[in-house]
Design an enzyme around this catalytic site. Structure first.
Site, PDB file in Angstrom:
ATOM      1  N   PRO A 136      54.472  40.432 -27.010  1.00  8.42           N
ATOM      2  CA  PRO A 136      54.411  41.590 -26.113  1.00  8.42           C
ATOM      3  C   PRO A 136      55.551  42.582 -26.391  1.00  8.42           C
ATOM      4  O   PRO A 136      55.380  43.790 -26.263  1.00  8.42           O
ATOM      5  CB  PRO A 136      54.553  40.976 -24.717  1.00  8.42           C
ATOM      6  CG  PRO A 136      54.104  39.565 -24.878  1.00  8.42           C
ATOM      7  CD  PRO A 136      54.431  39.153 -26.284  1.00  8.42           C
ATOM      8  N   GLY A 139      55.412  43.981 -32.551  1.00  3.49           N
ATOM      9  CA  GLY A 139      54.837  43.293 -33.709  1.00  3.49           C
ATOM     10  C   GLY A 139      55.518  43.702 -35.006  1.00  3.49           C
ATOM     11  O   GLY A 139      55.421  43.001 -36.007  1.00  3.49           O
ATOM     12  N   GLN A 345      33.468  64.453 -39.457  1.00  2.00           N
ATOM     13  CA  GLN A 345      33.296  65.915 -39.492  1.00  2.00           C
ATOM     14  C   GLN A 345      31.986  66.274 -40.204  1.00  2.00           C
ATOM     15  O   GLN A 345      31.290  67.192 -39.780  1.00  2.00           O
ATOM     16  CB  GLN A 345      34.501  66.536 -40.214  1.00  2.00           C
ATOM     17  CG  GLN A 345      34.735  67.984 -39.865  1.00  2.00           C
ATOM     18  CD  GLN A 345      35.096  68.185 -38.396  1.00  2.00           C
ATOM     19  OE1 GLN A 345      35.610  67.287 -37.751  1.00  2.00           O
ATOM     20  NE2 GLN A 345      34.780  69.361 -37.872  1.00  2.00           N
ATOM     21  N   GLU A 372      49.256  43.923 -40.383  1.00  2.00           N
ATOM     22  CA  GLU A 372      50.028  43.581 -41.595  1.00  2.00           C
ATOM     23  C   GLU A 372      51.035  44.687 -41.920  1.00  2.00           C
ATOM     24  O   GLU A 372      51.262  45.017 -43.083  1.00  2.00           O
ATOM     25  CB  GLU A 372      49.114  43.360 -42.813  1.00  2.00           C
ATOM     26  CG  GLU A 372      47.874  42.555 -42.571  1.00  2.00           C
ATOM     27  CD  GLU A 372      48.132  41.067 -42.420  1.00  2.00           C
ATOM     28  OE1 GLU A 372      49.160  40.596 -42.917  1.00  2.00           O
ATOM     29  OE2 GLU A 372      47.315  40.392 -41.780  1.00  2.00           O
ATOM     30  N   THR A 374      52.664  48.379 -39.945  1.00  2.00           N
ATOM     31  CA  THR A 374      52.189  49.750 -39.673  1.00  2.00           C
ATOM     32  C   THR A 374      52.576  50.665 -40.839  1.00  2.00           C
ATOM     33  O   THR A 374      53.436  50.312 -41.670  1.00  2.00           O
ATOM     34  CB  THR A 374      52.860  50.298 -38.392  1.00  2.00           C
ATOM     35  OG1 THR A 374      54.287  50.316 -38.609  1.00  2.00           O
ATOM     36  CG2 THR A 374      52.551  49.446 -37.175  1.00  2.00           C
ATOM     37  N   SER A 375      51.996  51.858 -40.846  1.00  2.00           N
ATOM     38  CA  SER A 375      52.338  52.819 -41.915  1.00  2.00           C
ATOM     39  C   SER A 375      53.827  53.137 -41.911  1.00  2.00           C
ATOM     40  O   SER A 375      54.453  53.250 -42.970  1.00  2.00           O
ATOM     41  CB  SER A 375      51.544  54.116 -41.732  1.00  2.00           C
ATOM     42  OG  SER A 375      50.198  53.850 -41.953  1.00  2.00           O
TER      43      SER A 375
END
Ligand SMILES: Cc1cc2nc3c(=O)[nH]c(=O)nc-3n(C[C@H](O)[C@H](O)[C@H](O)COP(=O)(O)OP(=O)(O)OC[C@H]3O[C@@H](n4cnc5c(N)ncnc54)[C@H](O)[C@@H]3O)c2cc1C
Length: 392
Positions: A136, A139, A345, A372, A374-375
């Protein structure tokens, strides 16, 4: 006849890898794709679809034959993840979590007993896997984990909460990380293999999601759950390297899944652009739509090359290729999100209708941008490797 797009996707693959792509795609389109929308509508976990993978060896593509799997090479594993993700996010996730995070870690660090106990069951589909990493409190910063393992006679007591845990209710194996000493940060971390069915003190509860509800996301509570000493994967206090290697492989398969999703956006958008008309012509004949298609193709191919290169490096025996893993994951997840947006789009308002697959792909791609790493994390890692701040 092979189209230019098919030729690019097949670039430099072996006959075996091409055949795997052809057969997995044929299977996925015939046996999985027609049912996905129904599972999506009912927010139902696709156990029946997953069961169809086992006889084809698709549940154990990273597991060697001697443990009942179908391993041939890492690139082939990537192609399997890519083709499954092209039709279904959840089925691909089952394969990727079980093989990249659980099975590969067991093969790399497990005892012979652990290999015999888990790998054949994973390959047969008798044991599905969950990775219990995220908490919580966050991550991304895994070294700050709060879940503890306290040493007691004969084993450990696990205490803490993990959130966003995919496949949890169906899993027969949890790959869990917990800390023996929070003050030691990553040096306190230990990895465990936990059987959720035979372990008392584990509660699995629903983790309510606005979308992505058929992934069976759960909150997993460990309330002094006793696990024996032989549940440790690797060594006590050496869980972070186990986790690092698992995530390296996880990033490969998630990136391959992103390529599959990016490809699916193209596969949906190209026929639509050449069928839908406006101002008396096909919308695919307008330069502004062509720009979107060209960028979608370009992103997909760039990401695919990064993913296959990473697979090749792993096939060549390079266990940790972390900067390449970050580059592949970053490019492929961005490609999946951007292709879903461009695809929407192209579909115009119809992308928001109930039956429009392209609209669903956007949320799925976005979730892959979080998993796995984040950017933002990958940007940080790439920069640190480039600047020499991080070495391995
Ligand atoms: C559909 C789905 C399935 C999932 N399945 C699993 C699973 O099976 N098992 C599991 O363990 N987890 C799972 N996750 C969780 C996922 O791995 C986490 O969401 C992810 O690791 C990010 O953690 P967080 O959401 O707590 O974000 P946080 O770590 O709180 O980060 C929030 C934001 O801050 C940014 N940030 C953090 N640190 C930095 C930094 N140093 N510099 C710049 N920006 C930063 C992050 O990039 C992000 O944008 C799943 C998530 C989803 C959505």
């Amino acid at each position: 006849m092979t189209t230019p797009l098919e030729r690019m996707a097949d670039f430099d693959l072996s006959d075996h890898q091409r055949e795997v792509r052809r057969s997995v795609r044929a299977f996925a389109e015939a046996e999985i794709l027609p049912h996905v929308e129904e599972y999506e509508r009912e927010a139902r976990y696709p156990v029946e679809l997953v069961a169809k993978l086992a006889p084809l060896g698709l549940l154990g593509p990273m597991i060697p034959e001697r443990y009942g799997g179908s391993f041939s090479d890492v690139v082939t594993y990537g192609i399997i993840c890519e083709e499954l993700a092209r039709v279904d996010w959840v089925v691909a996730s089952v394969v990727s979590v079980a093989n990249s995070l659980a099975a590969s870690s067991i093969l790399r660090t497990g005892t012979e007993e652990q290999k015999e106990r888990y790998l054949p069951g994973i390959a047969k589909g008798e044991i599905l896997c969950s990775a219990c990493l995220t908490e919580p409190g966050g991550g991304t910063d895994l070294a700050a984990m709060q879940t503890t393992a306290s040493k007691v006679e004969g084993g450990y007591l696990l205490r803490g909460t993990k959130v966003f845990i995919s496949h949890a209710e169906h899993a027969g194996l949890f790959f869990v990380v917990a800390t023996l000493d929070r003050s030691k940060a990553h040096k306190g971390v230990t990895a465990f293999l936990v059987d959720p069915h035979s372990t008392e003190g584990i509660t699995i509860s629903d983790f309510p999601m606005r979308t992505l509800r058929r992934d069976n996301l759960a909150e997993v509570h460990f309330e002094d759950a006793f696990v024996p000493e032989d549940a440790v994967l690797g060594q006590e206090g050496r869980g972070f390297p186990v986790l690092g290697a698992a995530l390296d492989m996880g990033r490969f398969s998630v990136a391959a899944r992103c390529v599959g999703q990016a490809q699916r956006c193209l596969d949906l958008s190209i026929p639509y652009a050449m069928e839908r008309e406006a101002f008396g012509q096909k919308i695919g004949e307008f330069q502004l739509i062509q720009l979107k298609v060209a960028e979608m193709v370009s992103r997909t191919e760039q990401a695919r090359l990064l993913v296959y290169r990473l697979g090749r490096m792993k096939d060549a025996g390079l266990e940790r290729c972390s900067i390449e893993a970050s580059l592949a994951k970053l490019a492929a997840s961005r490609a999946a999100v951007a292709n879903a947006l461009d695809g929407m789009q192209i579909f115009g308002g119809y992308s928001c209708t109930a039956e429009a697959e392209i609209g669903r792909l956007l949320m799925e791609a976005k979730a892959l941008e979080f998993g796995e790493g984040t950017s933002e994390l990958h940007v940080k890692l790439i920069a640190e490797y480039a600047l020499g701040i991080r070495k391995h």
